[in-house]
Design a protein around this motif. Structure first.
Motif, PDB file in Angstrom:
ATOM      1  N   GLU A  37       0.845  -1.188   0.000  1.00  0.00           N
ATOM      2  CA  GLU A  37       0.000   0.000   0.000  1.00  0.00           C
ATOM      3  C   GLU A  37       0.877   1.232   0.000  1.00  0.00           C
ATOM      4  N   ASP A  75       0.913   5.318   0.623  1.00  0.00           N
ATOM      5  CA  ASP A  75       0.153   6.323   1.361  1.00  0.00           C
ATOM      6  C   ASP A  75       0.620   7.726   1.034  1.00  0.00           C
ATOM      7  N   HIS A  98      -3.758   9.962   3.724  1.00  0.00           N
ATOM      8  CA  HIS A  98      -3.804   8.886   4.717  1.00  0.00           C
ATOM      9  C   HIS A  98      -3.531   9.380   6.133  1.00  0.00           C
ATOM     10  N   HIS A 145      -7.331   7.099   8.121  1.00  0.00           N
ATOM     11  CA  HIS A 145      -6.488   6.254   8.972  1.00  0.00           C
ATOM     12  C   HIS A 145      -7.302   5.117   9.583  1.00  0.00           C
ATOM     13  N   ASP A 190      -7.940   2.581   6.933  1.00  0.00           N
ATOM     14  CA  ASP A 190      -6.734   1.780   6.701  1.00  0.00           C
ATOM     15  C   ASP A 190      -6.576   0.697   7.765  1.00  0.00           C
ATOM     16  N   ARG A 213       3.470  -1.148   3.955  1.00  0.00           N
ATOM     17  CA  ARG A 213       2.892   0.170   3.696  1.00  0.00           C
ATOM     18  C   ARG A 213       4.026   1.188   3.633  1.00  0.00           C
ATOM     19  N   ASP A 266       5.113   5.392   2.513  1.00  0.00           N
ATOM     20  CA  ASP A 266       4.719   6.743   2.125  1.00  0.00           C
ATOM     21  C   ASP A 266       5.094   6.953   0.666  1.00  0.00           C
TER      22      ASP A 266
END
Length: 135
Positions: free
Chosen positions: A65, A67, A71, A77, A80, A96, A98
């Motif tokens: 994922e 973000d 997010h 959040h 998620d 996950r 960024d």
């Protein structure tokens, strides 16, 4: 009961997400497509139950994922967290990252995928600006 993977009801949504991918998704997809990472086949915008994963590798049950700043919103959040719980309950691990990591350290993402696939290490816990894991 509906299909668990790629439910027909999400077909248009998945297509729209692929068509309108973020810049970070496009960059990472160039690195993942055509089994370029150790022969691992990734799918993008792959559905499971009520959720759509950015990237999914079925052979190792790994979701990736990405973000962006959205997010950080409290509502997103919480969404998620629910998605991650659902995925884990279905045997899927999550890495996950960024969006900024995709642009500045894409090799780090590839390294984490290789570590996960090889079982060399368990990815580190989440940190601001880094990656998170659901393993």
């Amino acid at each position: 009961m509906s299909e668990k993977f790629n439910p027909h009801s999400q077909k248009e949504l998945r297509h729209s997400l692929r068509t309108h991918a973020t810049a970070a998704e496009c960059v990472l997809w160039k690195l993942l497509k055509r089994s370029q990472v150790d022969g691992l086949k990734f799918r993008r915008q792959h559905g499971i139950g009520p959720y759509v994963m950015d990237f999914y590798c079925p052979s190792i049950k790994l979701c990736i994922e990405l973000d962006g700043s959205v997010h950080q919103d409290a509502g997103i959040h919480v969404h998620d967290i629910h998605r991650d719980t659902y995925l884990r309950n279905n045997g899927i691990s999550i890495l996950r990252f960024d969006n900024e990591v995709v642009f500045s350290h894409s090799e780090y993402i590839i390294e984490k995928i290789r570590e996960f696939a090889g079982g060399l290490t368990t990815p580190t816990p989440p940190s601001k600006g880094g990656e998170q894991t659901g393993k």
